[in-house]
Scaffold this motif. Structure first.
Motif, short mmCIF file in Angstrom:
data_model
loop_
_atom_site.label_atom_id
_atom_site.label_comp_id
_atom_site.label_asym_id
_atom_site.label_seq_id
_atom_site.Cartn_x
_atom_site.Cartn_y
_atom_site.Cartn_z
N GLU A 14 112.30 82.63 93.27
CA GLU A 14 112.91 83.15 92.04
C GLU A 14 111.96 84.10 91.32
O GLU A 14 112.36 85.15 90.82
N GLU A 15 110.68 83.71 91.24
CA GLU A 15 109.68 84.57 90.58
C GLU A 15 109.52 85.88 91.33
O GLU A 15 109.41 86.95 90.73
N LYS A 16 109.49 85.80 92.64
CA LYS A 16 109.35 87.01 93.47
C LYS A 16 110.56 87.94 93.29
O LYS A 16 110.41 89.16 93.14
N ILE A 17 111.75 87.36 93.27
CA ILE A 17 112.98 88.16 93.06
C ILE A 17 112.94 88.83 91.70
O ILE A 17 113.26 90.02 91.57
N ALA A 18 112.54 88.11 90.66
CA ALA A 18 112.47 88.69 89.31
C ALA A 18 111.49 89.85 89.28
O ALA A 18 111.76 90.90 88.68
N LYS A 19 110.33 89.66 89.94
CA LYS A 19 109.33 90.73 89.99
C LYS A 19 109.87 91.96 90.73
O LYS A 19 109.70 93.10 90.29
N LEU A 20 110.55 91.74 91.83
CA LEU A 20 111.13 92.84 92.60
C LEU A 20 112.22 93.57 91.80
O LEU A 20 112.34 94.80 91.88
N GLN A 21 113.00 92.82 91.03
CA GLN A 21 114.02 93.45 90.21
C GLN A 21 113.38 94.33 89.14
O GLN A 21 113.89 95.42 88.84
N GLN A 22 112.27 93.89 88.57
CA GLN A 22 111.55 94.71 87.59
C GLN A 22 111.04 95.99 88.25
O GLN A 22 111.14 97.06 87.68
N GLU A 23 110.49 95.84 89.44
CA GLU A 23 110.00 97.01 90.17
C GLU A 23 111.14 97.97 90.46
O GLU A 23 110.99 99.19 90.31
N LEU A 24 112.28 97.44 90.88
CA LEU A 24 113.44 98.28 91.17
C LEU A 24 113.87 99.06 89.93
O LEU A 24 114.15 100.26 90.01
N SER A 25 113.89 98.40 88.78
CA SER A 25 114.25 99.07 87.53
C SER A 25 113.27 100.20 87.23
O SER A 25 113.66 101.29 86.83
N LEU A 26 111.99 99.93 87.42
CA LEU A 26 110.96 100.95 87.18
C LEU A 26 111.16 102.14 88.13
O LEU A 26 111.15 103.30 87.70
#
Length: 166
Positions: A14-26
């Protein structure tokens, strides 16, 4: 595996997915900035080349009563619209025609460009010519299709009718 280890693994994922979603937004935001910069650069280069071209056709934008509101010179990949009278940029023309109507086409084109279906330099863009707070002419680049050109001129006619009548 015991339940505790499975729950820990789930938390890590879950933490990894959240981090990847933030990266995707950036990355998406960065892509939009790049698209805008590329569009501005290609716009100035294309504008210089187009100044020597002759129009393929000239169309008048007329009101229902027959009065001429503007003249549209039709080129291969842009429209040059000269208004009969200056149009104020603090009212319906800007809010509806530029910010809503043309922006809708621009957004569609930007989406297609991000998906690779359209080149960045083919995205609809426009340039307003005029003085302080008013437009005397408008260039609309990359209208792309005859149908889109007709729709642009139809909505422009409606907008100018409202602007000039009241």
């Amino acid at each position: 595996m015991e339940v505790q280890k499975l729950l820990e693994l789930r938390k890590i994922l879950e933490e990894k997915i959240a981090k990847l979603q933030q990266e995707l937004s950036l990355y998406t935001a960065m892509l939009e900035v790049l698209d805008k910069a590329i569009g501005e650069k290609s716009f100035t280069t294309a504008a210089a080349a187009q100044q020597t071209a002759k129009p393929e056709a000239v169309e008048e934008v007329r009101g229902r009563g027959g009065e001429v509101y503007a003249t549209a010179e039709v080129y291969n990949n842009y429209l040059y619209i000269k208004f009969k009278e200056p149009v104020k940029l603090d009212g319906l023309f800007k809010r509806f025609f530029l910010d809503k109507f043309l922006q809708k086409y621009r957004d569609e084109d930007m989406r297609e460009a991000r998906q690779g279906a359209l080149k960045q330099e083919e995205v609809l863009r426009y340039e307003v010519e005029g003085g302080e707070g008013e437009a005397v002419a408008l260039k609309i680049y990359n209208y792309r299709t005859e149908e889109r050109k007709r729709e642009i001129l139809r909505v422009l006619r409606w907008t100018l009718e409202k602007v000039y009548s009241g």
